[in-house]
Design an enzyme around this catalytic site. Structure first.
Site, PDB file in Angstrom:
ATOM      1  N   SER A 139       0.822  -1.194  -0.079  1.00 49.06           N
ATOM      2  CA  SER A 139      -0.046  -0.034   0.057  1.00 49.06           C
ATOM      3  C   SER A 139       0.833   1.315   0.039  1.00 49.06           C
ATOM      4  CB  SER A 139      -0.939   0.050   1.276  1.00 49.06           C
ATOM      5  OG  SER A 139      -0.226   0.116   2.566  1.00 49.06           O
TER       6      SER A 139
ATOM      7  N   SER B 234       0.851   3.649   2.489  1.00 49.20           N
ATOM      8  CA  SER B 234       0.796   4.276   3.411  1.00 49.20           C
ATOM      9  C   SER B 234       2.084   4.590   4.375  1.00 49.20           C
ATOM     10  CB  SER B 234       0.206   3.097   4.856  1.00 49.20           C
ATOM     11  OG  SER B 234       1.164   2.015   5.068  1.00 49.20           O
TER      12      SER B 234
ATOM     13  N   LYS C  92       4.975  -0.083   9.739  1.00 48.78           N
ATOM     14  CA  LYS C  92       4.760   1.494  10.069  1.00 48.78           C
ATOM     15  C   LYS C  92       6.052   1.885  10.852  1.00 48.78           C
ATOM     16  CE  LYS C  92       0.300   0.829   8.960  1.00 48.78           C
ATOM     17  NZ  LYS C  92      -0.405   1.422   7.663  1.00 48.78           N
TER      18      LYS C  92
ATOM     19  N   SER D 232      -3.261   6.414   6.077  1.00 42.37           N
ATOM     20  CA  SER D 232      -2.621   5.309   6.779  1.00 42.37           C
ATOM     21  C   SER D 232      -3.620   4.788   7.829  1.00 42.37           C
ATOM     22  CB  SER D 232      -1.307   5.618   7.480  1.00 42.37           C
ATOM     23  OG  SER D 232      -0.752   4.472   8.076  1.00 42.37           O
TER      24      SER D 232
END
Length: 284
Positions: A84, A86, A141, A242
């Site tokens: 993705s 994010s 993350k 995100s």
């Protein structure tokens, strides 16, 4: 359906290793001397001269390879693909990265029981972890809040333990897509780039119920939260695009997989659409 590759590797290792062991302890001794013909005086040949059963042959061929992959993937380094946007601009969709499995201690595959302690994530680390709401799925993350940290977020400005995190706009908005601006952020010892909506607006819909929401004097919404022991608060570098701790909660220490440290390929480079210059870059 998400496949747990660690479980698959463990199962294949047990299967092929078990067949190899069974052959060594039981089947091979039975083949040590094989009668040829019906007479007791007929000539005999060693079992090694006979063709091995196909399942034994395959197991002997694949067991060392599967075991090596399992050890490497479980205890040293594991590849992941970024699915993705994010983590833009640090990581792009289609990046293939390597994750250091030893960074936060060694864990048994599948069981995730820690064998060796080797430190904890630092503020600013880019970590891969098992998504708390669906542990079979791996997320990536950046660690923003450590155990005990008091966090706050006001108008796109992150505040940690009462200190506003340094945020410097990039000239001309950096390489951000239309409607976004990029900034340089200082998290602990890590200097990295983030991306936010140019209008500075972020929605409160769907925010995690654990956050303490409050309205600022200018009418905007803000949130605050204190991270409990044994947990980490993570956010994507694409701050307004995100799904992270702001929306689904904390990352327990036992869910950590490792620290992302290297980009070794990008999907667009494979298809000759660019981004080849990212290959070989470290991750900060």
């Amino acid at each position: 359906m998400n496949i747990d590759f660690a479980a698959v590797l463990v199962a294949l290792t047990i299967l092929t290793g078990g067949i190899w062991l069974l052959d060594a302890l039981v089947l091979a001794p039975r083949r040590t001397r094989v009668n040829v013909g019906d007479s007791e005086s007929a000539p005999q040949v060693p079992a090694t001269a006979l063709k091995l059963p196909w399942y034994v042959d395959l197991s002997k061929s694949f067991f060392p390879v599967i075991l090596a992959v399992l050890i490497l993937r479980s205890f040293v380094v594991e590849p992941f693909r970024i699915p993705s946007e994010s983590m833009v601009p640090t990581l792009l969709k289609g990046d293939f990265i390597l994750v250091n499995k030893f960074a936060y201690g060694l864990r048994l595959p599948v069981l995730n029981a820690k064998l060796i302690e080797n430190g904890q994530p630092k503020r600013g680390d880019v970590v891969v972890f098992r998504y708390p709401l669906e542990p079979a799925v791996a997320y990536i993350k950046r660690v923003v809040g450590l155990p005990g940290d008091r966090l706050a977020y006001r108008q796109g400005q992150l505040v940690i333990n009462g200190q506003a995190v340094s945020l410097t706009p990039l000239v001309n908005g950096g390489t951000a897509e239309t409607g976004y601006r990029q900034f340089t952020e200082q998290l602990g010892e890590v200097t990295h780039q983030i991306q936010m909506l140019a209008n500075g607006r972020w929605g409160v819909a769907g925010l995690w119920s654990g956050l303490q929401l409050q309205r600022e004097p200018d009418g905007s919404m803000a949130w605050s939260y204190q991270v409990p022991a044994g947990h980490f608060f993570v956010m994507g570098d694409n701050r307004d695009n995100s799904a992270d701790s702001r929306y689904w909660g904390l990352v327990p220490e036992e869910n950590l997989i490792g620290k992302a440290f290297f980009i070794w390929m990008n999907l667009d480079c494979i298809t000759f659409n660019g981004h080849c210059g990212r290959i070989g870059n470290g991750i900060r």
